[in-house]
Structure formats: structure tokens, C-alpha cells
Write a protein that holds these residues in place. Structure first.
Motif, PDB file in Angstrom:
ATOM      1  N   VAL A  60       0.822  -1.202   0.000  1.00 45.96           N
ATOM      2  CA  VAL A  60       0.000   0.000   0.000  1.00 45.96           C
ATOM      3  C   VAL A  60       0.860   1.257   0.000  1.00 45.96           C
ATOM      4  CG1 VAL A  60      -1.796   1.283   1.230  1.00 45.96           C
ATOM      5  CG2 VAL A  60      -1.855  -1.219   1.192  1.00 45.96           C
ATOM      6  N   ILE A  61       1.851   1.330   0.888  1.00 46.35           N
ATOM      7  CA  ILE A  61       2.759   2.469   0.975  1.00 46.35           C
ATOM      8  C   ILE A  61       4.182   1.962   0.828  1.00 46.35           C
ATOM      9  CG2 ILE A  61       3.592   4.388   2.371  1.00 46.35           C
ATOM     10  CD1 ILE A  61       0.934   4.425   3.801  1.00 46.35           C
ATOM     11  N   LEU A  62       4.887   2.453  -0.155  1.00 46.83           N
ATOM     12  CA  LEU A  62       6.263   2.044  -0.394  1.00 46.83           C
ATOM     13  C   LEU A  62       7.195   3.244  -0.237  1.00 46.83           C
ATOM     14  CD1 LEU A  62       5.928  -0.239  -3.561  1.00 46.83           C
ATOM     15  CD2 LEU A  62       5.748  -0.865  -1.151  1.00 46.83           C
ATOM     16  N   PRO A  63       8.062   3.232   0.783  1.00 45.01           N
ATOM     17  CA  PRO A  63       9.025   4.323   0.927  1.00 45.01           C
ATOM     18  C   PRO A  63      10.268   4.070   0.082  1.00 45.01           C
ATOM     19  CG  PRO A  63       9.217   2.835   2.781  1.00 45.01           C
ATOM     20  CD  PRO A  63       8.120   2.286   1.912  1.00 45.01           C
ATOM     21  N   GLU A  64      10.927   5.136  -0.306  1.00 46.91           N
ATOM     22  CA  GLU A  64      12.224   5.052  -0.969  1.00 46.91           C
ATOM     23  C   GLU A  64      13.137   6.099  -0.344  1.00 46.91           C
ATOM     24  OE1 GLU A  64      14.315   4.968  -5.402  1.00 46.91           O
ATOM     25  OE2 GLU A  64      12.262   5.706  -5.178  1.00 46.91           O
ATOM     26  N   VAL A  65      14.253   5.644   0.224  1.00 44.36           N
ATOM     27  CA  VAL A  65      15.177   6.532   0.918  1.00 44.36           C
ATOM     28  C   VAL A  65      16.598   6.183   0.508  1.00 44.36           C
ATOM     29  CG1 VAL A  65      15.987   7.403   3.144  1.00 44.36           C
ATOM     30  CG2 VAL A  65      13.631   6.589   2.914  1.00 44.36           C
ATOM     31  N   GLU A  70      30.378  11.111   0.250  1.00 46.96           N
ATOM     32  CA  GLU A  70      31.605  10.945  -0.543  1.00 46.96           C
ATOM     33  C   GLU A  70      32.173   9.540  -0.413  1.00 46.96           C
ATOM     34  OE1 GLU A  70      36.025  13.051  -1.099  1.00 46.96           O
ATOM     35  OE2 GLU A  70      34.590  13.799   0.400  1.00 46.96           O
ATOM     36  N   HIS A  71      32.083   8.945   0.799  1.00 45.37           N
ATOM     37  CA  HIS A  71      32.716   7.649   1.021  1.00 45.37           C
ATOM     38  C   HIS A  71      31.755   6.559   1.488  1.00 45.37           C
ATOM     39  CE1 HIS A  71      36.620   9.484   0.435  1.00 45.37           C
ATOM     40  NE2 HIS A  71      36.373  10.370   1.389  1.00 45.37           N
ATOM     41  N   TRP A  72      30.479   6.880   1.709  1.00 42.97           N
ATOM     42  CA  TRP A  72      29.525   5.870   2.159  1.00 42.97           C
ATOM     43  C   TRP A  72      28.140   6.216   1.608  1.00 42.97           C
ATOM     44  CZ3 TRP A  72      25.235   7.075   5.141  1.00 42.97           C
ATOM     45  CH2 TRP A  72      25.216   8.367   5.692  1.00 42.97           C
ATOM     46  N   PHE A  73      27.223   5.238   1.696  1.00 34.53           N
ATOM     47  CA  PHE A  73      25.871   5.480   1.217  1.00 34.53           C
ATOM     48  C   PHE A  73      24.871   4.620   1.978  1.00 34.53           C
ATOM     49  CE2 PHE A  73      27.462   1.985  -1.400  1.00 34.53           C
ATOM     50  CZ  PHE A  73      26.416   1.084  -1.376  1.00 34.53           C
ATOM     51  N   PHE A  74      23.639   5.052   1.980  1.00 33.05           N
ATOM     52  CA  PHE A  74      22.486   4.263   2.440  1.00 33.05           C
ATOM     53  C   PHE A  74      21.476   4.266   1.317  1.00 33.05           C
ATOM     54  CE2 PHE A  74      18.251   3.804   4.231  1.00 33.05           C
ATOM     55  CZ  PHE A  74      18.401   2.686   5.031  1.00 33.05           C
ATOM     56  N   ASP A  75      21.082   3.078   0.871  1.00 32.86           N
ATOM     57  CA  ASP A  75      20.188   2.972  -0.278  1.00 32.86           C
ATOM     58  C   ASP A  75      19.118   1.933   0.010  1.00 32.86           C
ATOM     59  OD1 ASP A  75      18.916   2.672  -2.736  1.00 32.86           O
ATOM     60  OD2 ASP A  75      20.735   2.983  -3.878  1.00 32.86           O
TER      61      ASP A  75
END
Length: 287
Positions: A60-65, A70-75
């Protein structure tokens, strides 16, 4: 060999469309460094559950964050660090919760960025054929499956409208002490009808992973049939579509099909030989 054939066939589908420009304004597969991206999609869809007694997950609800520093990420649930080897190759060290438990537990943390669902019906505790047929076991009668955390090494290759990815994971939480891996190829293109993405992936899951989640051993209830898991090959194909209505609002839809081989379907816990996921809705970008 049939799995490799499916992988190649899906990517060889003819596409009558203009190529997407390589700049990030037009490409759906580009990100901006040091900028938080947060959006919510509201609509309806469902992920099927291949297990006896397992619950299908309404979407029903899909988040995308995601956020790339520069050296790290959260996906979307994946935390990692990347190194640009050259303009086309990127090497990453990544970590995430193993997704396998999501079939056994509805409110599993690993599902947080993919599914948000309402209550669904619960099947009967134990299902069995007649005494001469194969036994079938409900997940509600099996012991609790562990929550695992995996670390992986990911290699990406980008070339305008293509992305090829190889990924190897290792359990570092001492939950199943196994590995899984995947190789995928994704094609991006754009037409007057919107932005499209076709992706094909081949998953490999070790016998320790399959045995931990889908095996039935002597620690289960005595009346459940025994099963020792073995390594599994699982091909997947996914088609995604997005139609921008403004800079922040877009229509979107996706369809995903995952095929399960006999390493999975031979388990008394598994009812179906595939997992299908679909969704249609409208997204709004907050940041």
C-alpha cells in the motif's frame, strides 16, 4: 543452462524506443552525491508467498530513501561504501538484513523499505495430503527462522543506458553460515509514455542458506517430514515504469517474477514454484 538462457532472453527483448540521455536529469539510474532522497508511493499491489500457511503481503505504501556521501551510502536498507575504479566500474562493500525471513515473518525489518502491508488471512496450522501422498508443512508449525545480517562485495558496470552488477554475500551474524550471490543486467530507456527499466537477475543460494530457512530437521515438530536443503538457482525478471507528472509527483508501476527451483519446491514448507510481486501507484518526492 536453462536459467542462463532465461537471463539472456529477457535482455534480448526488442525495444523500440529512444535511448535515455546519459545525463542524470533524464536517467532514472543516477543519484546526486550528498543529497537526501525521500519519497513515498501510495497505491496497491501484492507480493505472493510461496509457503504453506504464509501470508501474501499487500503493498500500500512504499518508501524510498537513499543518501550518497563521498565515502559511504544508504540505499533502501543497504548500507555501504564505494570506490570508483574508473568512469564505468564501481566496487562497493555493502551490508543488509537477509531477505529470506520475510516469507516467514510479516513485520520483518528487512521488508521495511520494500513492503508495508495490512492484515491478511492465516491458513490452517498443518496441511497434509492422504497417507500415500507427500506431506505439507505450514510455516506456523515450523520453528522460528533466524534474522541474519549479510556483508557483500558488489561490482557495478555502467554504460549509458545499461547497468551490469555482480554481488556476493556472506552471513556475518552466525545465523545460517552460508552465502548467496547474484548477477544482473538492467536496461533503461525512455519513450513518450514514460521511463522504463527491464532487469534480469540470476540468484544463487548456498545449501546452508536453503537448509536453514526451508529445511526440516530433528528440532522441528516430530510429525513434520524431514528435509535437508540444497543449493538453489533462482532466475528473476522485473519490469518497471515511471511517468513524471511534475518534478515531485509521478505515476509508477512494477512487475517482478522470481522462479523457484526444486531445491526450494522439494521442501515441505514450499507450496508454489514462483514469487510474483506487482504494484501500481503514485509517488511524491519530499526531498
Amino acid at each position: 543452462m536453462r536459467y542462463w538462457f532465461l537471463l539472456l532472453l529477457s535482455l534480448a527483448l526488442p525495444v523500440q524506443a529512444d535511448d535515455v540521455p546519459s545525463d542524470c536529469d533524464a536517467g532514472a539510474h543516477c543519484v546526486t552525491e550528498q543529497q537526501l532522497y525521500l519519497s513515498w508511493a501510495l497505491g496497491y499491489g501484492q507480493r505472493s508467498n510461496p509457503l504453506y500457511g504464509g501470508e501474501a503481503l499487500p503493498l500500500v505504501i512504499l518508501p524510498e530513501v537513499y543518501y550518497y556521501a563521498e565515502h559511504w551510502f544508504f540505499d533502501n536498507g543497504v548500507l555501504g561504501s564505494s570506490w570508483q575504479l574508473d568512469p564505468q566500474f564501481t566496487l562497493s562493500l555493502v551490508g543488509q538484513f537477509n531477505q529470506e525471513k520475510g516469507y516467514f515473518q510479516k513485520w520483518f525489518a528487512g521488508n521495511a523499505f520494500q513492503f508495508r502491508s495490512t492484515n491478511a488471512s492465516i491458513s490452517s496450522p498443518i496441511l497434509q495430503d492422504d497417507r500415500y501422498g507427500p506431506q505439507q508443512a505450514s510455516v506456523r508449525e515450523a520453528r522460528k527462522r533466524p534474522t541474519a545480517f549479510d556483508l557483500g562485495v558488489q561490482l557495478d558496470w555502467f554504460n549509458n543506458n545499461w547497468q551490469v552488477q555482480g554481488l556476493v554475500w556472506q552471513d556475518v551474524s552466525n545465523s545460517y553460515n552460508g552465502q548467496h550471490a547474484g548477477i544482473s543486467a538492467t536496461r533503461f530507456w525512455q519513450t513518450v509514455s514514460g521511463k522504463w527499466q527491464l532487469s534480469s537477475r540470476l540468484h544463487w543460494k548456498s545449501n546452508k542458506l536453503i537448509d536453514t530457512y526451508y529445511g526440516i530437521d530433528n528440532n522441528e515438530a516430530f510429525y513434520l517430514p524431514r528435509y535437508n536443503g540444497k543449493a538453489s538457482w533462482q532466475p528473476e525478471i522485473r519490469l518497471g515504469w515511471q511517468y513524471p507528472l511534475s518534478t515531485r509527483v509521478a505515476l509508477l508501476a512494477f512487475l517482478r517474477y522470481l522462479h523457484l527451483d526444486d531445491a526450494m519446491t522439494d521442501s515441505p514448507l514450499v507450496q508454489d514454484n514462483n514469487v510474483t510481486t506487482w504494484f501500481f501507484g503514485i509517488s511524491y518526492r519530499l526531498f
